[in-house]
Design a protein around this motif. Sequence first.
Motif, short mmCIF file in Angstrom:
data_model
loop_
_atom_site.label_atom_id
_atom_site.label_comp_id
_atom_site.label_asym_id
_atom_site.label_seq_id
_atom_site.Cartn_x
_atom_site.Cartn_y
_atom_site.Cartn_z
N PHE A 173 0.81 -1.22 0.00
CA PHE A 173 0.00 0.00 0.00
C PHE A 173 0.84 1.27 0.00
CE2 PHE A 173 -3.22 -2.96 1.82
CZ PHE A 173 -4.19 -2.77 0.86
N ASN A 174 2.16 1.11 0.01
CA ASN A 174 3.05 2.27 0.05
C ASN A 174 2.65 3.18 1.22
OD1 ASN A 174 5.17 3.92 -0.86
ND2 ASN A 174 3.77 5.20 -2.06
N ALA A 175 2.47 2.55 2.39
CA ALA A 175 1.98 3.27 3.56
C ALA A 175 2.75 2.84 4.80
CB ALA A 175 0.49 2.97 3.77
N GLU A 176 2.85 3.75 5.77
CA GLU A 176 3.45 3.39 7.04
C GLU A 176 2.46 2.53 7.82
OE1 GLU A 176 6.70 6.12 8.80
OE2 GLU A 176 4.92 7.38 8.57
N GLU A 177 2.98 1.75 8.77
CA GLU A 177 2.13 0.88 9.57
C GLU A 177 2.27 1.19 11.05
OE1 GLU A 177 3.31 -3.22 9.98
OE2 GLU A 177 5.28 -2.79 9.11
N ILE A 178 1.15 1.03 11.75
CA ILE A 178 1.10 1.16 13.20
C ILE A 178 0.38 -0.06 13.74
CG2 ILE A 178 0.11 2.44 15.13
CD1 ILE A 178 0.38 4.99 13.50
N ASN A 179 0.96 -0.71 14.74
CA ASN A 179 0.31 -1.85 15.39
C ASN A 179 0.10 -1.50 16.85
OD1 ASN A 179 0.44 -3.55 13.01
ND2 ASN A 179 2.63 -3.74 13.41
N LEU A 180 -1.14 -1.73 17.33
CA LEU A 180 -1.46 -1.28 18.68
C LEU A 180 -2.58 -2.08 19.31
CD1 LEU A 180 -4.23 0.22 17.87
CD2 LEU A 180 -2.85 2.25 17.58
N ASP A 181 -2.87 -1.72 20.55
CA ASP A 181 -3.99 -2.25 21.31
C ASP A 181 -4.88 -1.05 21.64
OD1 ASP A 181 -5.74 -3.20 23.22
OD2 ASP A 181 -4.22 -3.41 24.79
N CYS A 182 -6.10 -1.04 21.12
CA CYS A 182 -6.99 0.11 21.29
C CYS A 182 -7.46 0.30 22.72
CB CYS A 182 -8.21 -0.02 20.38
SG CYS A 182 -7.83 0.12 18.62
N THR A 183 -7.18 -0.67 23.59
CA THR A 183 -7.56 -0.53 25.00
C THR A 183 -6.41 0.02 25.84
OG1 THR A 183 -6.92 -2.79 25.62
CG2 THR A 183 -9.14 -2.47 24.73
N ASN A 184 -5.33 0.41 25.17
CA ASN A 184 -4.17 0.92 25.90
C ASN A 184 -3.65 2.20 25.23
OD1 ASN A 184 -1.77 1.42 27.23
ND2 ASN A 184 -1.06 -0.71 27.17
N PRO A 185 -3.99 3.37 25.76
CA PRO A 185 -3.58 4.65 25.16
C PRO A 185 -2.07 4.83 25.06
CG PRO A 185 -5.31 4.98 26.79
CD PRO A 185 -4.84 3.57 26.95
N ARG A 186 -1.32 4.06 25.82
CA ARG A 186 0.15 4.23 25.81
C ARG A 186 0.76 3.92 24.45
NH1 ARG A 186 2.19 0.83 30.89
NH2 ARG A 186 0.60 -0.59 30.03
N TYR A 187 0.05 3.15 23.63
CA TYR A 187 0.57 2.84 22.29
C TYR A 187 0.65 4.09 21.42
CZ TYR A 187 0.54 -2.25 22.76
OH TYR A 187 0.82 -3.55 23.14
N LEU A 188 -0.14 5.12 21.77
CA LEU A 188 -0.13 6.37 21.00
C LEU A 188 0.34 7.55 21.85
CD1 LEU A 188 -3.47 6.01 18.98
CD2 LEU A 188 -1.14 5.72 18.13
N ALA A 189 1.05 7.25 22.92
CA ALA A 189 1.53 8.31 23.81
C ALA A 189 2.48 9.24 23.07
CB ALA A 189 2.22 7.69 25.03
N ALA A 190 2.46 10.51 23.44
CA ALA A 190 3.32 11.51 22.80
C ALA A 190 4.78 11.08 22.86
CB ALA A 190 3.13 12.86 23.50
N GLY A 191 5.45 11.21 21.73
CA GLY A 191 6.87 10.88 21.65
C GLY A 191 7.16 9.47 21.20
N THR A 192 6.15 8.60 21.20
CA THR A 192 6.36 7.22 20.73
C THR A 192 6.45 7.21 19.21
OG1 THR A 192 3.99 6.74 20.61
CG2 THR A 192 5.10 6.30 22.70
#
Length: 233
Positions: free
Chosen positions: A171-190
């Motif tokens: 897809f010529n796209a970046e990927e993110i893998n996470l757990d939607c029940t844990n906000p730390r996966y998208l914490a600032a600076g990660t």
Amino acid sequence: MASLDRVKVLVLGDSGVGKSSLVHLLCQNQVLGNPSWTVGCSVDVRVQDYKEGTPEEKTYYIELWDVGGSVGSASSIKSTRAVFYNSVNGIILVHDLTNKKSSQNLYRWSLEALNKDSSPTGVIVSNGDYDREQFADNPVPLLLIGTKFDQIPENKRSEVLNRTAFLSEDFNAEEINLDCTNPRYLAAGTSNAVKLSRFFDKVIEKRYFTRDPSQMTAFTDRKRFNFKSLHYD
């Protein structure tokens, strides 16, 4: 607050992959307590600081359109869903990392959205090499997000991540893998937060700062995409 410019981003993927939970996390920075099935389309808004920390910094609204349904829906449902695909500036493709079929179906979701006048039918798999060059020329920014990362056994994670890397390349796209029940996966600076911000900045850049007029409105006069094959194992 003064009125802000906005962009429209589709959130596509099979039912049950966690799109509603993801959108709630992205917009509210909170875990969605009781997620329910999305009927039609649900829209939430995220505030994005474009080029944060630079002299060009400006605040925008990111409209996230969570589209419900299945790629196997009847043609009448697909036709109804097509109205959500107008004037789109970006697409987030969501799949369940524990469900390989949901990953495979992202090809069909993207095909449906990028060719809203030509709904896909049948199984889009054939022999040969997948032609990823079609996405290299795609003016609509894409982001790939895998959910339920926490549910993958440690001894299976390497295999799953290798698979998502192929998807990302296709897809010529970046990927993110996470757990939607844990906000730390998208914490600032990660790294995930950096990728997310970079994607939204790219969407804004394409919409408001691209000099090529043909790329200013995503799907108005877009080229049609045809998948020669999928190499997904």
